[in-house]
Design an enzyme around this catalytic site. Structure first.
Site, PDB file in Angstrom:
ATOM      1  N   CYS A 116       0.817  -1.222   0.000  1.00 44.13           N
ATOM      2  CA  CYS A 116       0.000   0.000   0.000  1.00 44.13           C
ATOM      3  C   CYS A 116       0.847   1.266   0.000  1.00 44.13           C
ATOM      4  O   CYS A 116       0.471   2.271  -0.615  1.00 44.13           O
ATOM      5  CB  CYS A 116      -0.984   0.000   1.168  1.00 44.13           C
ATOM      6  N   HIS A 190      -2.552   1.154   6.894  1.00 40.88           N
ATOM      7  CA  HIS A 190      -2.780   1.210   5.452  1.00 40.88           C
ATOM      8  C   HIS A 190      -2.593   2.635   4.928  1.00 40.88           C
ATOM      9  O   HIS A 190      -3.135   3.588   5.486  1.00 40.88           O
ATOM     10  CB  HIS A 190      -4.213   0.732   5.161  1.00 40.88           C
TER      11      HIS A 190
END
Length: 253
Positions: A116, A190
């Site tokens: 990510c 994330h």
């Protein structure tokens, strides 16, 4: 995370590709602008620009970021039940009502586990490639050329075979202030990115089915993205927000 959960959303009939993606993991980035800079410079970004820590969303703190912000990256705990519930509701609302998406917006899905941070950086650079001086023959320039006219799903799958980007990503991830995690480590934090395109703020999260249009970038991208983060993360679950990073002028000395 051991594998990006979005692998399971791949089209039926892609069994071989699904199995491949379940096995592909990259070493995760930490919340360190130096790591983002190292990756970006090596793949083609001009050293006239850099990623900078955002210390807070108050006006006086945002003024510490050099004028001309091109992207804002957010790190949050994707395991937050409040945020996960909101994600589902947001998708259902957009699928019902529709949204405007600017032509030319660069977006890719995340199928590579723990990538990510790399994907957030690619989103930041790809949507500002000309301003950032990304040359066609650079590592990122070549990847973007190969990705031209492909779907977000196809581009997400392409990343697994992007050898040059993978090498730079792994090298950058190993250069952090803390010991790098294993590539297949179970990680809940994330990274996502916000960019401006045709006057609107877009949230680019490879774990979502599509980019999210958050409306006009009033007051500039930095302030507008800050308002979105305030409303959709901080006010919903303050503890889930870990850090924010801005891409702006002010290069590596």
């Amino acid at each position: 995370m051991v594998a990006a959960p979005e692998v399971e959303e791949m089209a039926e009939g892609d069994a071989a590709l699904k199995e491949k993606m379940r096995k592909v993991h990259w070493v995760a980035f930490e919340s360190n602008p130096d790591m983002f800079n190292q990756f970006s410079y090596e793949v083609g970004m001009s050293k006239d620009f850099a990623f900078h820590d955002i210390l807070g969303l108050d006006d006086e703190l945002l003024m510490m970021i050099p004028p001309g912000c091109l992207a804002v990256t957010l790190l949050f705990d994707s395991g937050s039940e409040i945020i996960r519930k909101f994600k589902v509701e947001q998708r259902e609302q957009i699928e019902k009502d529709g949204q405007k998406v600017a032509p030319g917006l660069k977006y890719m899905r995340q199928y590579v586990g723990n990538a990510c941070g790399t994907i957030a950086t690619i989103h930041s650079l790809a949507n500002n490639a000309e301003a950032l001086g990304v040359a066609a023959d650079s590592k990122l320039g070549k990847f973007l050329a190969d990705a031209d006219a492909k779907s977000p799903e196809e581009i997400g799958a392409m990343l697994a075979d992007a050898t040059e980007l993978h090498k730079v990503s792994e090298s950058s991830a190993q250069g952090g202030q803390t010991a790098a995690p294993e590539a297949d480590a179970d990680i809940h934090n994330h990274f996502i990115t916000f960019v401006e395109k045709d006057g609107d703020v877009y949230e680019l999260d490879g774990n979502k089915a599509f980019p999210i249009n958050h409306g006009p970038a009033e007051g500039g991208l930095l302030k507008a993205a800050g308002k979105v983060i305030q409303a959709n993360w901080i006010q919903k679950d303050m503890e889930c927000v870990k850090c924010m990073i801005a891409l702006a002028p002010g290069g590596d000395d």
